[in-house]
Design an enzyme around this catalytic site. Sequence first.
Site, PDB file in Angstrom:
ATOM      1  N   ARG A 163       0.824  -1.230   0.000  1.00  0.00           N
ATOM      2  CA  ARG A 163       0.000   0.000   0.000  1.00  0.00           C
ATOM      3  C   ARG A 163       0.856   1.278   0.000  1.00  0.00           C
ATOM      4  O   ARG A 163       0.498   2.273   0.626  1.00  0.00           O
ATOM      5  CB  ARG A 163      -0.917   0.050   1.226  1.00  0.00           C
ATOM      6  CG  ARG A 163      -1.979  -1.005   1.257  1.00  0.00           C
ATOM      7  CD  ARG A 163      -3.005  -0.824   0.132  1.00  0.00           C
ATOM      8  NE  ARG A 163      -4.131  -1.714   0.344  1.00  0.00           N
ATOM      9  CZ  ARG A 163      -4.128  -3.021   0.041  1.00  0.00           C
ATOM     10  NH1 ARG A 163      -3.072  -3.584  -0.521  1.00  0.00           N
ATOM     11  NH2 ARG A 163      -5.196  -3.754   0.271  1.00  0.00           N
ATOM     12  N   SER A 237     -10.367  -0.402   3.658  1.00  0.00           N
ATOM     13  CA  SER A 237      -9.628  -0.640   4.901  1.00  0.00           C
ATOM     14  C   SER A 237      -9.115   0.695   5.423  1.00  0.00           C
ATOM     15  O   SER A 237      -8.470   1.436   4.691  1.00  0.00           O
ATOM     16  CB  SER A 237      -8.424  -1.550   4.651  1.00  0.00           C
ATOM     17  OG  SER A 237      -8.841  -2.796   4.170  1.00  0.00           O
ATOM     18  N   GLU A 333      -4.523   3.911   6.596  1.00  0.00           N
ATOM     19  CA  GLU A 333      -4.288   3.672   5.163  1.00  0.00           C
ATOM     20  C   GLU A 333      -4.645   4.886   4.305  1.00  0.00           C
ATOM     21  O   GLU A 333      -3.862   5.293   3.455  1.00  0.00           O
ATOM     22  CB  GLU A 333      -5.036   2.413   4.687  1.00  0.00           C
ATOM     23  CG  GLU A 333      -4.475   1.915   3.373  1.00  0.00           C
ATOM     24  CD  GLU A 333      -5.399   0.982   2.628  1.00  0.00           C
ATOM     25  OE1 GLU A 333      -6.222   1.472   1.823  1.00  0.00           O
ATOM     26  OE2 GLU A 333      -5.293  -0.232   2.848  1.00  0.00           O
TER      27      GLU A 333
HETATM   28  N1  EPU Z   1     -10.587 -10.502  10.470  1.00  0.00           N
HETATM   29  C1  EPU Z   1     -11.276 -10.562  11.650  1.00  0.00           C
HETATM   30  N2  EPU Z   1     -12.347  -9.731  11.828  1.00  0.00           N
HETATM   31  C2  EPU Z   1     -12.757  -8.872  10.881  1.00  0.00           C
HETATM   32  C3  EPU Z   1     -12.062  -8.790   9.658  1.00  0.00           C
HETATM   33  C4  EPU Z   1     -10.965  -9.613   9.478  1.00  0.00           C
HETATM   34  O1  EPU Z   1     -10.934 -11.326  12.525  1.00  0.00           O
HETATM   35  O2  EPU Z   1     -13.737  -8.159  11.115  1.00  0.00           O
HETATM   36  C5  EPU Z   1      -9.436 -11.399  10.252  1.00  0.00           C
HETATM   37  C6  EPU Z   1      -9.881 -12.771   9.784  1.00  0.00           C
HETATM   38  O3  EPU Z   1      -9.000 -13.724  10.368  1.00  0.00           O
HETATM   39  C7  EPU Z   1      -9.650 -12.731   8.294  1.00  0.00           C
HETATM   40  C8  EPU Z   1      -8.416 -11.845   8.209  1.00  0.00           C
HETATM   41  O4  EPU Z   1      -8.607 -10.879   9.239  1.00  0.00           O
HETATM   42  O5  EPU Z   1      -9.389 -13.995   7.760  1.00  0.00           O
HETATM   43  C9  EPU Z   1      -8.267 -11.152   6.867  1.00  0.00           C
HETATM   44  O6  EPU Z   1      -9.471 -10.446   6.552  1.00  0.00           O
HETATM   45  P1  EPU Z   1      -9.847 -10.106   5.037  1.00  0.00           P
HETATM   46  O7  EPU Z   1      -9.590 -11.273   4.170  1.00  0.00           O
HETATM   47  O8  EPU Z   1     -11.197  -9.505   5.037  1.00  0.00           O
HETATM   48  O9  EPU Z   1      -8.750  -9.066   4.606  1.00  0.00           O
HETATM   49  P2  EPU Z   1      -8.073  -7.853   5.350  1.00  0.00           P
HETATM   50  O10 EPU Z   1      -6.689  -8.238   5.754  1.00  0.00           O
HETATM   51  O11 EPU Z   1      -8.972  -7.340   6.415  1.00  0.00           O
HETATM   52  C10 EPU Z   1      -6.952  -6.943   3.185  1.00  0.00           C
HETATM   53  C11 EPU Z   1      -6.868  -5.640   2.458  1.00  0.00           C
HETATM   54  C12 EPU Z   1      -8.131  -5.375   1.664  1.00  0.00           C
HETATM   55  C13 EPU Z   1      -8.328  -6.502   0.664  1.00  0.00           C
HETATM   56  C14 EPU Z   1      -8.393  -7.833   1.436  1.00  0.00           C
HETATM   57  C15 EPU Z   1      -8.451  -9.023   0.515  1.00  0.00           C
HETATM   58  C16 EPU Z   1      -5.407  -4.222   3.767  1.00  0.00           C
HETATM   59  C17 EPU Z   1      -5.304  -3.058   4.692  1.00  0.00           C
HETATM   60  N3  EPU Z   1      -6.632  -4.570   3.406  1.00  0.00           N
HETATM   61  O12 EPU Z   1      -7.982  -6.796   4.150  1.00  0.00           O
HETATM   62  O13 EPU Z   1      -7.959  -4.143   0.954  1.00  0.00           O
HETATM   63  O14 EPU Z   1      -9.509  -6.315  -0.085  1.00  0.00           O
HETATM   64  O15 EPU Z   1      -7.188  -7.973   2.250  1.00  0.00           O
HETATM   65  O16 EPU Z   1      -7.207  -9.244  -0.063  1.00  0.00           O
HETATM   66  O17 EPU Z   1      -4.387  -4.764   3.366  1.00  0.00           O
HETATM   67  C18 EPU Z   1      -8.268  -1.805   1.116  1.00  0.00           C
HETATM   68  O18 EPU Z   1      -7.030  -1.694   1.083  1.00  0.00           O
HETATM   69  O19 EPU Z   1      -9.004  -0.797   1.190  1.00  0.00           O
HETATM   70  C19 EPU Z   1      -8.866  -3.125   1.088  1.00  0.00           C
HETATM   71  C20 EPU Z   1     -10.178  -3.318   1.191  1.00  0.00           C
END
Ligand code: EPU
Length: 343
Positions: A163, A237, A333
Amino acid sequence: MIQENVELSDKNTLRLPATAQWFAQPSSEQQLQEILNDPRFTPLPRTVIGDGSNLLIHENIDGLVIKPAMRGISVIEESSEHVLIEVMAGENWDQLVDYTLAQGWQGLENLSLIPGSVGAAPFQNIGAYGVELVDVFESLDAMSVADAQVRNFSKQQCGFSYRDSFFKSVQPGQWVITRVRLRLNKIEKLTLSYADLAERFSALAAENQSAHGVRELICALRRSKLPDPAELANAGSFFKNPVVSSEKFESLQRSFPSIVGYPQPHGAYKLAAGWLIEQAQWKGKREGSVGMHAQQALVLVNYGGATGADVMSFAKRVQDSIAEIFSVTLEREPVLLPRALGD
Ligand code: EPU
């Protein structure tokens, strides 16, 4: 062409109220050059925005706000395996993803439905579901705000990381990205490293196991977890997933055995910020018009009427609580505007 006192609440997806002292939407590089050379504005701060899907506007913006509106997609090189395309910064990112897949060009499918413009994609090295912009990126052109000269940047010169890029953190506010070149595949080469995606993909009928199928799955996944900014104001995010050393990860694991972390190169771990926020009881919590989303704890939402200052103070409380419980720093972010002096 240049308007005065323009309201920005419909130009940022968090729908934060603020005005731009001056506002311009150049639809060609020539117009952009004229704006950057205009002596009325050269002494004033100049700020570049895209479609506003990753902005935290906390005050009115003095000086000139520029939103590139140059459109166009062209093929500049093609072989039996690859196609090199050049896309103007004002194109919409998801429309580009859709267009490239319709041409039979692959590589952008995992980045489906990410809100924002093409010019903003390299600025913050957008990423999702195992793919980042850097993976398909070839080079870009950017115009210097200081002297309106165009410079070509190679992938290496863009300094991409998670990012982040040269444009976001090394020389913020100094360049307007105008053209982005991407290398796409004509031969199927899917990225299914994200576990949830791989599982859903293998359950598809054979004829849907394609780049189009990946796009469909990702659109469905995103729609199920992420609020649509058209319905509920948000900027995706709101925090980055923090990267910590393996020692730190192991010590956290001893205190919090179910902590979610993904091993990174060089022994580091990327923690799921959503997990940290959920454990700290912020998921679905609302204070006034600001809250952390009930389906995805990492997404901060404006339920209507919030100001930039409301968002900043709520975000700080979340950051402070994560620091207190886990001794982990959560970094924001979205880009803060107006930029601090000297930033
Ligand atoms: N999780 C929780 N609770 C929640 C959300 C997430 O416990 O409410 C944990 C779960 O274990 C889940 C893990 O976090 O398996 C990962 O969650 P998720 O797959 O939803 O992805 P993220 O890490 O929260 C990142 C990116 C997103 C992108 C997704 C999918 C960042 C800051 N965010 O989110 O990007 O869509 O992965 O690859 O890296 C963005 O940058 O705006 C964005 C939406």
